[in-house]
Write an enzyme that holds these catalytic residues in place. Structure first.
Site, PDB file in Angstrom:
ATOM      1  N   SER A 248       0.834  -1.215   0.000  1.00  0.00           N
ATOM      2  CA  SER A 248       0.000   0.000   0.000  1.00  0.00           C
ATOM      3  C   SER A 248       0.864   1.260   0.000  1.00  0.00           C
ATOM      4  O   SER A 248       0.486   2.270  -0.614  1.00  0.00           O
ATOM      5  CB  SER A 248      -0.988   0.004   1.175  1.00  0.00           C
ATOM      6  OG  SER A 248      -0.350   0.304   2.388  1.00  0.00           O
ATOM      7  N   ASN A 249       2.008   1.230   0.666  1.00  0.00           N
ATOM      8  CA  ASN A 249       2.906   2.398   0.591  1.00  0.00           C
ATOM      9  C   ASN A 249       3.461   2.548  -0.817  1.00  0.00           C
ATOM     10  O   ASN A 249       3.578   3.660  -1.332  1.00  0.00           O
ATOM     11  CB  ASN A 249       4.034   2.278   1.614  1.00  0.00           C
ATOM     12  CG  ASN A 249       3.600   2.753   2.981  1.00  0.00           C
ATOM     13  OD1 ASN A 249       3.434   3.953   3.211  1.00  0.00           O
ATOM     14  ND2 ASN A 249       3.373   1.809   3.889  1.00  0.00           N
TER      15      ASN A 249
ATOM     16  N   ARG B 245      23.003 -14.161   2.160  1.00  0.00           N
ATOM     17  CA  ARG B 245      22.304 -12.884   1.990  1.00  0.00           C
ATOM     18  C   ARG B 245      23.021 -11.983   0.997  1.00  0.00           C
ATOM     19  O   ARG B 245      22.402 -11.232   0.250  1.00  0.00           O
ATOM     20  CB  ARG B 245      22.219 -12.148   3.334  1.00  0.00           C
ATOM     21  CG  ARG B 245      21.221 -12.742   4.281  1.00  0.00           C
ATOM     22  CD  ARG B 245      21.247 -12.036   5.628  1.00  0.00           C
ATOM     23  NE  ARG B 245      20.252 -12.634   6.485  1.00  0.00           N
ATOM     24  CZ  ARG B 245      18.999 -12.172   6.598  1.00  0.00           C
ATOM     25  NH1 ARG B 245      18.612 -11.116   5.952  1.00  0.00           N
ATOM     26  NH2 ARG B 245      18.136 -12.786   7.374  1.00  0.00           N
TER      27      ARG B 245
ATOM     28  N   ARG C 113      13.183  -7.825   5.013  1.00  0.00           N
ATOM     29  CA  ARG C 113      14.496  -8.462   5.127  1.00  0.00           C
ATOM     30  C   ARG C 113      15.438  -7.492   5.807  1.00  0.00           C
ATOM     31  O   ARG C 113      15.430  -6.287   5.484  1.00  0.00           O
ATOM     32  CB  ARG C 113      15.079  -8.772   3.736  1.00  0.00           C
ATOM     33  CG  ARG C 113      14.245  -9.680   2.890  1.00  0.00           C
ATOM     34  CD  ARG C 113      14.406 -11.120   3.248  1.00  0.00           C
ATOM     35  NE  ARG C 113      15.747 -11.634   3.050  1.00  0.00           N
ATOM     36  CZ  ARG C 113      16.162 -12.812   3.515  1.00  0.00           C
ATOM     37  NH1 ARG C 113      15.343 -13.555   4.231  1.00  0.00           N
ATOM     38  NH2 ARG C 113      17.384 -13.232   3.286  1.00  0.00           N
TER      39      ARG C 113
ATOM     40  N   LEU D  69      18.939  -5.961   5.949  1.00  0.00           N
ATOM     41  CA  LEU D  69      19.961  -5.843   4.906  1.00  0.00           C
ATOM     42  C   LEU D  69      21.362  -6.014   5.483  1.00  0.00           C
ATOM     43  O   LEU D  69      21.616  -5.680   6.637  1.00  0.00           O
ATOM     44  CB  LEU D  69      19.848  -4.480   4.228  1.00  0.00           C
ATOM     45  CG  LEU D  69      18.494  -4.170   3.589  1.00  0.00           C
ATOM     46  CD1 LEU D  69      18.508  -2.781   2.964  1.00  0.00           C
ATOM     47  CD2 LEU D  69      18.121  -5.218   2.554  1.00  0.00           C
TER      48      LEU D  69
ATOM     49  N   HIS E 243       8.734   3.293   8.645  1.00  0.00           N
ATOM     50  CA  HIS E 243       8.553   2.444   9.815  1.00  0.00           C
ATOM     51  C   HIS E 243       7.330   2.928  10.597  1.00  0.00           C
ATOM     52  O   HIS E 243       7.179   4.129  10.826  1.00  0.00           O
ATOM     53  CB  HIS E 243       9.808   2.504  10.701  1.00  0.00           C
ATOM     54  CG  HIS E 243       9.690   1.652  11.916  1.00  0.00           C
ATOM     55  ND1 HIS E 243       9.844   0.280  11.860  1.00  0.00           N
ATOM     56  CD2 HIS E 243       9.387   1.949  13.190  1.00  0.00           C
ATOM     57  CE1 HIS E 243       9.652  -0.220  13.070  1.00  0.00           C
ATOM     58  NE2 HIS E 243       9.374   0.764  13.897  1.00  0.00           N
TER      59      HIS E 243
ATOM     60  N   GLY F 211      22.246  -0.154  11.307  1.00  0.00           N
ATOM     61  CA  GLY F 211      21.388  -0.543  12.432  1.00  0.00           C
ATOM     62  C   GLY F 211      19.929  -0.521  12.000  1.00  0.00           C
ATOM     63  O   GLY F 211      19.481   0.450  11.394  1.00  0.00           O
TER      64      GLY F 211
ATOM     65  N   ASP G 216      16.233   0.203  11.685  1.00  0.00           N
ATOM     66  CA  ASP G 216      15.349   1.305  12.119  1.00  0.00           C
ATOM     67  C   ASP G 216      16.111   2.409  12.856  1.00  0.00           C
ATOM     68  O   ASP G 216      15.566   3.065  13.739  1.00  0.00           O
ATOM     69  CB  ASP G 216      14.200   0.777  13.023  1.00  0.00           C
ATOM     70  CG  ASP G 216      13.346  -0.262  12.311  1.00  0.00           C
ATOM     71  OD1 ASP G 216      13.226  -0.177  11.083  1.00  0.00           O
ATOM     72  OD2 ASP G 216      12.827  -1.169  12.981  1.00  0.00           O
TER      73      ASP G 216
ATOM     74  N   GLU H 108       1.167   7.215   6.882  1.00  0.00           N
ATOM     75  CA  GLU H 108       2.362   6.688   6.204  1.00  0.00           C
ATOM     76  C   GLU H 108       2.342   7.067   4.734  1.00  0.00           C
ATOM     77  O   GLU H 108       3.340   7.507   4.175  1.00  0.00           O
ATOM     78  CB  GLU H 108       2.416   5.155   6.313  1.00  0.00           C
ATOM     79  CG  GLU H 108       2.736   4.629   7.686  1.00  0.00           C
ATOM     80  CD  GLU H 108       2.910   3.116   7.693  1.00  0.00           C
ATOM     81  OE1 GLU H 108       3.437   2.546   6.726  1.00  0.00           O
ATOM     82  OE2 GLU H 108       2.500   2.484   8.692  1.00  0.00           O
TER      83      GLU H 108
END
Ligand code: GRF
Length: 196
Positions: free
Chosen positions: A15-16, A68, A94, A96, A112, A146, A148, A177
């Site tokens: 939706s974003n 990854r 995921r 990163l 977020h 890090g 968020d 958002e």
């Protein structure tokens, strides 16, 4: 006007992503969405993007197992091949590695669903209710190593109302958002246009 080329990475309903695609349709919007990449073939947002005539790619993580880096190298190659200038994570589930984060430093953003630095991680609406907070909301930030934690580009607040449930609160935050993400992407695109 030359528009900044944006890719959106999703894992789910998108939706974003859809809000960014809608905002970018405005002739005066400084960015264009040219690519949507999902790490899951059944991400609902893929069909939405394709219906809007946007190129989509599925780069599943599962075949890469624990590697990854190999998965991210494939994503990075696709982004470069498409001439992408900004990457917007929109419900991309995921974590990163430093490889992709550093490759796109200053040009990768995330949304977020909390007022960071409060409530990083998952289940933010439930945790906001359990903590008895009066205010909640969402944050757009640059992506750094890090989770968020990157520099905040913008936030939108909502009041937590008596009787709010996880569903009612998340729906109200989601509306914010969509507006916040479109605004912050435009702001970043403008700074990139000025410096390039
Ligand atoms: C949004 O709440 C976003 O803030 C979070 O994941 C959710 C994705 O929703 N990172 P959608 O796929 O954009 O609808």
């Amino acid at each position: 006007m030359t528009k900044v080329k944006v890719a959106i990475l999703i894992s789910g309903r998108g939706s974003n992503m859809a809000a960014l695609i809608a905002a970018a349709k405005d002739r005066a919007y400084p960015a264009q969405i040219v690519l949507v990449i999902a790490n899951l073939a059944d991400a609902g947002g893929l069909a939405l993007a394709a219906a809007q005539g946007i190129e989509t790619a599925v780069i599943e993580h599962a075949p890469f197992g624990k590697d990854r880096l190999a998965h991210e190298r494939m994503i990075d190659a696709k982004l470069r091949q498409a001439g992408i200038e900004i990457v917007a994570l929109a419900g991309y589930m995921r974590v990163l590695t430093p490889f992709l984060v550093e490759a796109w430093a200053g040009r990768m953003i995330n949304i977020h669903p909390s007022l960071l630095p409060a409530l990083p991680g998952l289940h933010t609406h439930q945790r906001a209710l359990e903590a008895g907070l009066e205010k909640h909301g969402c944050t757009v930030h640059l992506v750094t190593a890090g989770v968020d934690e990157g520099p905040i580009l913008g936030q939108a607040k909502v009041d937590i109302l008596p009787g709010d449930t996880e569903a009612s609160l998340s729906a109200r935050v989601l509306e914010e958002e969509h507006k916040l993400y479109a605004r912050c992407l435009a702001d970043l695109a403008k700074t990139i246009t000025k410096t390039s």
